[in-house]
Design an enzyme around this catalytic site. Structure first.
Site, PDB file in Angstrom:
ATOM      1  CB  SER A  28       2.203  -7.894   1.591  1.00 30.70           C
ATOM      2  OG  SER A  28       0.865  -7.866   2.084  1.00 30.70           O
TER       3      SER A  28
ATOM      4  CB  THR B 278       0.012  -3.357   6.435  1.00 31.88           C
ATOM      5  OG1 THR B 278      -1.256  -3.182   5.778  1.00 31.88           O
ATOM      6  CG2 THR B 278       0.805  -2.055   6.379  1.00 31.88           C
ATOM      7  CG  ASP B 279      -3.437  -6.914   3.758  1.00 35.35           C
ATOM      8  OD1 ASP B 279      -3.787  -6.138   4.668  1.00 35.35           O
ATOM      9  OD2 ASP B 279      -3.983  -6.928   2.638  1.00 35.35           O
TER      10      ASP B 279
ATOM     11  CB  THR C  17      -0.936   0.001   1.219  1.00 34.30           C
ATOM     12  OG1 THR C  17      -1.816  -1.129   1.133  1.00 34.30           O
ATOM     13  CG2 THR C  17      -1.779   1.267   1.282  1.00 34.30           C
TER      14      THR C  17
END
Length: 361
Positions: free
Chosen positions: A74, A108-109, A37
């Site tokens: 990710s 970030t996931d 992101t």
């Protein structure tokens, strides 16, 4: 008039030289961009170069360098790319002695999984800092540039050396082993729950309050240099009346290890005990963790003796050698237990050795 001009030119030259010398004295920090992101701008992703250019005031803290490893979400990164990234970090850590540290951008996931993988495989005491952002560059309130700048500051800090892979977002420094994403949207999502932050990044300086005690990075035994493929390890969750056929299917599909995200302190449900017994008889390592988000699963002192995890609740379950392959996941989250088990299986299938690894890492 001519003399004044000469004096002025000399002063300017001296000033330029002084500024250049000051810049050369700053720590060199390399950005390795993977996407996420933080770079996902509307109309096209920001490159590593553009990310470096987005940080105001960076020249006060570090000499930036950059490279584009990938530019993906990710969740699109493959395990093969994880291995390649670790090898690249090790190459830089061993071959560039004047490099102060490295910053890795990630979505970030799955950031916590990647960070923990690097914590086990980046065999360097140079700071390796993983950063990301919850908002994309086209969104009002985009925090990516701030997180990235703070990541560079931490990577340039001599105090960050030897502390393992660090995760820096929202002005906070967390250990890769402990941190987890706790909210789908909020900026304060990355937390270490009962352990707390390692430190903070404030306007005046980087401040550390504590260090982790588990083995990592330069002290890790996991040598990724000869690894070409990580073994398959699946995570199965416990829920009411869960079907053990999912465990059997994973084993039949080629899983070398199973991580159970159990209820409470190790409870399974439904026909899961049959699935666990099937996996153990097939020689598959089974690791017990908790789905609660915190808490420790201790090695069993009951039936199974030296094997890990709680005693089985299946009266028909295997004992002896098979049950020894049931490992206690300690306090690792299920997704991180999967990372450790994959790496453990590249070295050994001995359950006693794997249990030792779960205790030390």
């Amino acid at each position: 008039m001519l003399r004044c001009a000469r004096i002025s030119s000399v002063c300017i030259a001296l000033l330029v030289a002084a500024v250049a010398a000051a810049q050369d004295a700053l720590p060199r920090v390399r950005l390795i961009a993977t996407g996420g992101t933080i770079s996902n701008r509307t109309g096209g992703r920001l490159t590593a170069e553009e990310l470096v250019q987005s940080m105001p005031g960076l020249d006060r803290y570090a000499q930036p360098e950059y490279e584009q490893f990938t530019n993906l979400a990710s969740s699109q990164l493959t395990l093969d790319q994880w291995v390649g990234l670790a090898k690249r970090i090790n190459e830089l850590g061993a071959g560039d002695h004047t490099l102060a540290g490295m910053v890795v951008t990630s979505g970030t996931d799955t950031l916590e999984e990647l960070a923990y993988f690097l914590n086990l495989t980046a065999r360097t005491d140079k700071p390796v800092v993983v950063v990301g952002s919850m908002r994309n560059p086209s969104t009002v309130g985009y925090e990516g540039a701030a997180n990235l700048l703070e990541g560079f500051r931490v990577a340039a800090s001599s105090e960050a050396k030897g502390k393992g892979v660090l995760v820096v977002l929202n002005d906070e420094i967390n250990a890769a082993r402990e941190v987890t994403k706790t909210d789908a949207l909020r900026l304060s999502t990355f937390q270490s729950r009962p352990y707390g932050v390692l430190g903070v990044v404030d306007s005046d300086r980087v401040v550390f309050y504590r260090s982790g005690v588990k083995r990592n990075t330069a002290k890790s035994e996991f040598d990724i240099s000869s690894v070409t493929k990580l073994p398959r390890v699946d995570v199965i969750m416990t829920y009411q009346d869960a079907d053990g056929d999912l465990i059997k299917s994973a084993v039949d599909g080629g899983a070398k290890g199973i991580v159970l995200a159990t209820a409470g302190a190790g409870a399974t449900s439904g026909t899961q005990p049959d699935g666990v017994s099937y996996a153990l008889k097939k020689g598959v390592i089974v690791v017990t963790t908790t789905r609660t988000g915190s808490g420790r699963i201790a090695p069993s002192q009951g039936r199974g003796g030296r094997g890990g995890g709680p005693p089985t609740d299946n009266p028909n379950a295997s004992t002896g050698e098979e049950l020894r392959r049931r490992i206690a996941g300690e306090d690792l989250a299920p997704v991180k237990a999967r990372v450790l088990l994959m790496l453990a299986l590249t070295k050994t299938s001995d359950p006693l050795e794997i249990q030792r690894m779960f205790s030390e890492y």
